[in-house]
Structures are given as structure tokens and as C-alpha cells.
Scaffold this motif. Structure first.
Motif, PDB file in Angstrom:
ATOM      1  N   GLY B 243       2.287   5.738  -4.264  1.00 17.53           N
ATOM      2  CA  GLY B 243       3.297   4.865  -4.867  1.00 17.53           C
ATOM      3  C   GLY B 243       3.919   3.893  -3.879  1.00 17.53           C
ATOM      4  O   GLY B 243       3.414   3.674  -2.768  1.00 17.53           O
ATOM      5  N   ILE B 244       5.038   3.320  -4.279  1.00 17.69           N
ATOM      6  CA  ILE B 244       5.627   2.210  -3.533  1.00 17.69           C
ATOM      7  C   ILE B 244       6.105   2.658  -2.148  1.00 17.69           C
ATOM      8  O   ILE B 244       6.041   1.890  -1.186  1.00 17.69           O
ATOM      9  N   ARG B 245       6.590   3.923  -2.031  1.00 21.72           N
ATOM     10  CA  ARG B 245       7.022   4.379  -0.709  1.00 21.72           C
ATOM     11  C   ARG B 245       5.853   4.344   0.273  1.00 21.72           C
ATOM     12  O   ARG B 245       5.961   3.776   1.361  1.00 21.72           O
ATOM     13  N   GLN B 246       4.745   4.937  -0.135  1.00 31.00           N
ATOM     14  CA  GLN B 246       3.582   4.973   0.753  1.00 31.00           C
ATOM     15  C   GLN B 246       3.102   3.553   1.084  1.00 31.00           C
ATOM     16  O   GLN B 246       2.804   3.237   2.231  1.00 31.00           O
ATOM     17  N   TYR B 247       3.051   2.707   0.045  1.00 35.34           N
ATOM     18  CA  TYR B 247       2.573   1.352   0.276  1.00 35.34           C
ATOM     19  C   TYR B 247       3.468   0.618   1.279  1.00 35.34           C
ATOM     20  O   TYR B 247       2.982   0.003   2.233  1.00 35.34           O
ATOM     21  N   LEU B 248       4.778   0.681   1.055  1.00 29.59           N
ATOM     22  CA  LEU B 248       5.695  -0.080   1.919  1.00 29.59           C
ATOM     23  C   LEU B 248       5.762   0.504   3.328  1.00 29.59           C
ATOM     24  O   LEU B 248       5.923  -0.229   4.301  1.00 29.59           O
ATOM     25  N   GLU B 249       5.629   1.834   3.439  1.00 24.98           N
ATOM     26  CA  GLU B 249       5.619   2.411   4.778  1.00 24.98           C
ATOM     27  C   GLU B 249       4.380   1.956   5.558  1.00 24.98           C
ATOM     28  O   GLU B 249       4.434   1.758   6.767  1.00 24.98           O
ATOM     29  N   ASN B 250       3.276   1.715   4.845  1.00 22.76           N
ATOM     30  CA  ASN B 250       2.062   1.251   5.522  1.00 22.76           C
ATOM     31  C   ASN B 250       1.978  -0.268   5.654  1.00 22.76           C
ATOM     32  O   ASN B 250       1.504  -0.786   6.659  1.00 22.76           O
ATOM     33  N   PHE B 251       2.385  -0.965   4.607  1.00 25.16           N
ATOM     34  CA  PHE B 251       2.139  -2.410   4.566  1.00 25.16           C
ATOM     35  C   PHE B 251       3.406  -3.257   4.412  1.00 25.16           C
ATOM     36  O   PHE B 251       3.322  -4.479   4.281  1.00 25.16           O
TER      37      PHE B 251
END
Lengths: 316, 316
Positions: B243-251
Motif C-alpha cells: 500500500g501507500i506506506r510501502q510505496y512512499l517509504e520506497n519511492f
């Protein structure tokens, strides 16, 4: 040159989506991945995506027909045999791009177009020293390309004009919507435009002006209904009976205020107005704008009905 | 309080569109315009727009049914009689707003909600000194509101919470999508978000990176197909299995790079990630994201088919 066989390196989300674009356009596709797990799952992944997007097939085609054009390879050289158009879709690391383009240089003939789906690196950053450099070009899509047609095409200064033209026409033939990025800039234009909007969304969120849910609604229950059919510039063209020139001459200061607030000079200038006037008046004459407004409005209504029909899978 | 009669001051594009929103929701509408030409053309203008948007009527309703609820007035006082909800839609000049809200103050009872459709001026700029100020509120739509549901609601510090709540619920009852602007800022959020995107489009144009036609295609053949169904934040939520947490932490750094380039501090922060995680995980649990991806993809395909069907009225 007629492109009849494509080869794809990398079978992730983008590589497998490009395979669908090419195979459903009637082309043979050889797809290479060095990772055994990716290879093992690939045909099932593509088959599922084909089943779900069969409405976009050519008349009479089935998932089996399209799938039959795709062959998976564990060997790059084998995948490249006979390919007219190669699309690199491997990990987004500059060193990896350098390595695989050197392989392409070694393994492909002088007529093969060598495209990269990179979202970051202009060709000059990794292919300048290769003999094949005149055949190298960026072909970067919105994600995933088998659903969203727009595709950025960006040549290096040393890319041959023939390769650019053939690539552009090839994308059109495959049902994509190629757009020409005229200069080599990192990250190109598509992601830059998206980032400009998303950064402003974050700013409004961080200033506690509005909730995340409401920010999203401004797009999905507002501008998105219009932008599904019209780019923002041609949308502005419908906001005044005198078209975009009249609108910008009267209200362009609103965009300039925003630009100034962001620390930029005025963006609405006599020159940019001229460019937009040329663009829009070539599209449609002033005396037909009313017809286009009706078309836009009917399109938005049809989309609202479609959205009602599609409902939502959200819980809240 | 039940709202059953609305009054609108100003019968231009926005005023007449609001009349449609209210009348097709079953409400009586009194619409005032001081300009005789506007009054003379009004019912024909509304009738045409109703005919063209009849797909959005309640079941069984006709244009004549809806039109019968609308009465045109040449006198503000007469229009306001019995109105539970007044919507000011006159020219966008601060002095004019001051004058007409003073009239509202004189002519309306203590239960009447006094809304303004202004796109620029928070209520505090023109109603602070009026006895009616606790009943004043901004209700600013995307244009035109009878087609685009999203509507900004912005209270002044002195607006009564009851007026805010009643206005919000009233918009929902009328089929609009109200969004809460939590602080009084000039030009609110909707136009600011649009301007951020359009300014970046102008920058790309002025740097000669891309043609105006191709810039528009990036939206109308790209992001617009997604944003018709999903706000950008919930779109990002589908870009990673976590989800958005994983995406934003990576990208998230990609958005921060853009923010920094624009001269802002990082926008993707632990705090903003928390806010977006709360928002998205309330909407849909992580283990249902795959279902939402399929829904999105099917929605995009349906929209592409709709677009093929609608064609274009452009000449080029």
C-alpha cells in the motif's frame, strides 16, 4: 522497415504489459528474464491480464491467440534472434542499463531498434559509447501500457531520425499514443507533470487545509471527469467564446500568480499564448467550440453513469 | 432544518448550473438577476442544459418537471422570500459581494443559510461586520456543478457549526460531493491544485520540451483515464502490495525531489505518510488491494470503450 518481431528484456509489471501490447497487435514477442521465478509465473500472469483486458483485443481474437505469439526465454541471445524491435524493461539502475545495452550492441543487427522503458535515464547516460547508439531510444509509458496508451518517445542527439520516426509509427500501429519529448531531460515529462500535482496535494495536506480523502475527491469527483476526455489546455480553450487566447488574456494572471508563488517567472506569455492558439485553432475552429462543449458535457454525463454502474470496492 | 426552497442571486454559467442542481433534486428555486437580458434568456438556457443532462434526473422526471420548480425574479427581495438556502453567484468582485451580503442580512430571517459560490474570497473578507455572519459560508464548485459533483465548503471562524453541517448535508442530498476546506485561504484548494498542474504544463511548453498537443495527451490518454475513477493518493496506494506506506517509504523521494526542485521542504514525511496510511487503510484493507487493482483496470477499459464510442469533434 516493417516490425514483425519484438523482443523484451525483463518480465516485470512493465515488461509483461508491453508483451501484451505487442502480442495483441499481431506481433511475435520473445521475452527474456534471467530470473527463473519470473519466467515460471510469466505466462500465467500475462494470461490473467489478457483475460481481464480482452475488450481491447482486435475483433475475433482470443486470449489463446494472443498468448500463442509470446515465447519465454532464459537466454537473451536466443530472445533477440530476428527481433526488429527490442524493448529493455529491466531494473531501473544505470549500471544495469549500460550492461544490457552493450549486450544488445553485440547481439543485434544494424536494423534493430533498441528501446528502453526507463522512467529516469536519457539514452545519452548509458549508450553514448556504443556502436548501436544511433538505434537507441527511450519508449517510456504510463503504467501499465496495455491499459494507458500515452507513451513518451525521447531520442538522444545521436539517435537516427529514421529510428525515431519508425518508433513513433510503430507505437501508433500498436494502439499507443506516442508523445515526443524533444530534449533529453532526466525523468522526462509525464512523471514531472504528475509530481507537480501530487506535490501540491501534499502541500495542502501538510498545511492541514483539507483531508486526504477530500483531496482525492477533487480529482476523482471533479477534474478527473473532464481530463478523462480533454487535456487541460484544450479544456481551457472551452472556457471562453474566444477560445484559449481570450481566456488567457483575461485570466492568465491566475496561473501567473500561482507560478510566481512557486518562485517562477510568468508562464502565460505572448509566446505561450501563440503556441496554444496555434494548437487549439488547428484542432477546432472557434465557431465549433459550442459543439465541443456539448460533446464534453455529454461525455462527462456518460462517464458519471459508467461510474455509477462500476460502483466501488472500497469499504468506506 | 429541512431545506425546501433555495434562492440564487446571479444567473450566469454558475448560477444557472446551481439552479439545475437544486431543481432536479426536487427543490423550489427562485433565481434573481438584475440584468434584463440575462433574465430573458435564462429559462431557455436552463431548458437546453436540462435536456442535455436528463440522464442525471431522478427516475421519471422530465425537463418540464424540473423547469417548473424554477422562477425568475427581477427583484432580490421577492426572490428571497421563504428561501432556506441562498446562493450568491454574482460577479467576482469583493465590493459586489459586500453589497449583496448586506442586502441578504437585511432581507433574510435568522434560519436562512447564506452561501457564496466565490472562487476567490473567504467569507471573512466581506461578511465579518454583518449580523448574519454566522450564517455565511463558501460553497464553491468545479464548473459546471450540475456536471462535476465536487464542491468546496469553507466556513469562516465565525460561521456557526450548525450552518456548516447543514450545508454539507444539503450538498450530499443534492448529489454533490462536498469537500471541507478547513481554513480560510484565498482561492481555496481546488483551483490551487489545478493551477499547480497547469503551471507545470506551461513550464514544459516554455522550455520547448514537448508540444501543447502532446502535453494534453499525457492527461487525456494517460493519467486522466485513472483519475476519472481514483484520486492520485488512492492511486498510489495500488502501486505496492504494502500500500501507500510501502510505496512512499520506497519511492517518496521522487516527490521530495520534485518538491525540493520547486523550493519546498520534503513533502513526504513520517507525518504525511501516517495521514495517508490512515486514510487508505480505512478505505480498504491491504489484503483487498488486488481486488481494487482489478476494479481499476476494468474501469479504465470500460472508459476506453466509452471514449471510442464518443469519438471526437476535433478536426485534427
Amino acid at each position: 522497415m516493417t516490425i514483425s518481431k519484438t523482443a523484451i528484456a525483463g518480465s516485470g509489471i512493465i515488461g509483461s504489459s508491453w508483451a501484451i501490447v505487442y502480442a495483441r497487435s499481431g506481433l511475435d514477442v520473445a521475452i527474456y528474464d534471467r530470473n527463473p521465478d519470473n519466467r515460471a509465473s510469466l505466462m500465467a500472469r500475462i494470461g490473467k491480464a489478457l483475460d481481464e483486458s480482452s475488450a481491447l483485443f482486435a475483433p475475433g481474437e482470443t486470449t489463446a491467440d494472443v498468448l500463442a505469439r509470446i515465447v519465454v526465454h532464459d537466454n537473451l541471445e536466443a530472445a533477440l534472434v530476428g527481433a526488429d524491435f527490442v524493448h529493455e524493461c529491466i531494473e531501473e539502475k544505470l549500471e544495469s542499463k549500460k550492461t544490457i545495452f552493450a549486450e544488445f550492441d553485440r547481439l543485434t543487427g544494424p536494423e534493430t531498434i533498441l528501446a528502453t522503458t526507463t522512467s529516469s535515464f536519457p539514452v545519452s547516460q548509458f549508450a553514448s559509447d556504443l556502436g548501436c547508439r544511433d538505434r537507441c531510444i527511450v519508449v517510456h509509458p504510463a503504467t501499465p501500457p496495455h491499459l494507458l496508451p500515452v507513451t513518451e518517445i525521447c531520442a538522444a542527439p545521436f539517435t537516427s531520425p529514421g529510428v525515431f520516426d519508425a518508433t513513433f509509427r510503430f507505437m501508433e500501429r500498436c494502439g499507443q499514443t506516442p508523445v515526443h519529448i524533444k530534449k533529453e531531460i532526466p525523468s522526462f515529462v509525464l512523471n514531472r507533470m504528475q509530481a507537480a500535482l501530487v506535490v501540491e496535494m501534499f502541500r495542502c495536506l501538510n498545511e492541514d487545509l483539507i483531508s486526504p480523502a477530500d483531496i482525492d475527491k477533487i480529482i476523482s469527483q471533479g477534474f478527473g471527469l473532464r481530463w478523462a476526455f480533454l487535456g487541460p489546455f484544450e479544456g481551457v480553450d472551452l472556457n471562453a467564446t474566444g477560445g484559449i487566447r481570450q481566456y488567457l488574456e483575461n485570466f492568465g494572471f491566475l496561473f501567473n500568480n500561482m507560478a510566481n508563488e512557486l518562485g517562477f517567472a510568468d508562464v502565460v506569455t505572448p509566446h505561450s499564448i501563440d503556441l496554444l492558439e496555434d494548437y487549439t485553432r488547428t484542432k477546432i475552429p472557434l465557431d465549433s467550440l459550442g459543439e465541443k462543449v456539448s460533446w464534453r458535457d455529454q461525455s462527462i454525463i456518460a462517464l458519471r453513469l459508467l461510474k455509477d454502474e462500476r460502483g466501488t470496492v472500497d469499504r468506506a
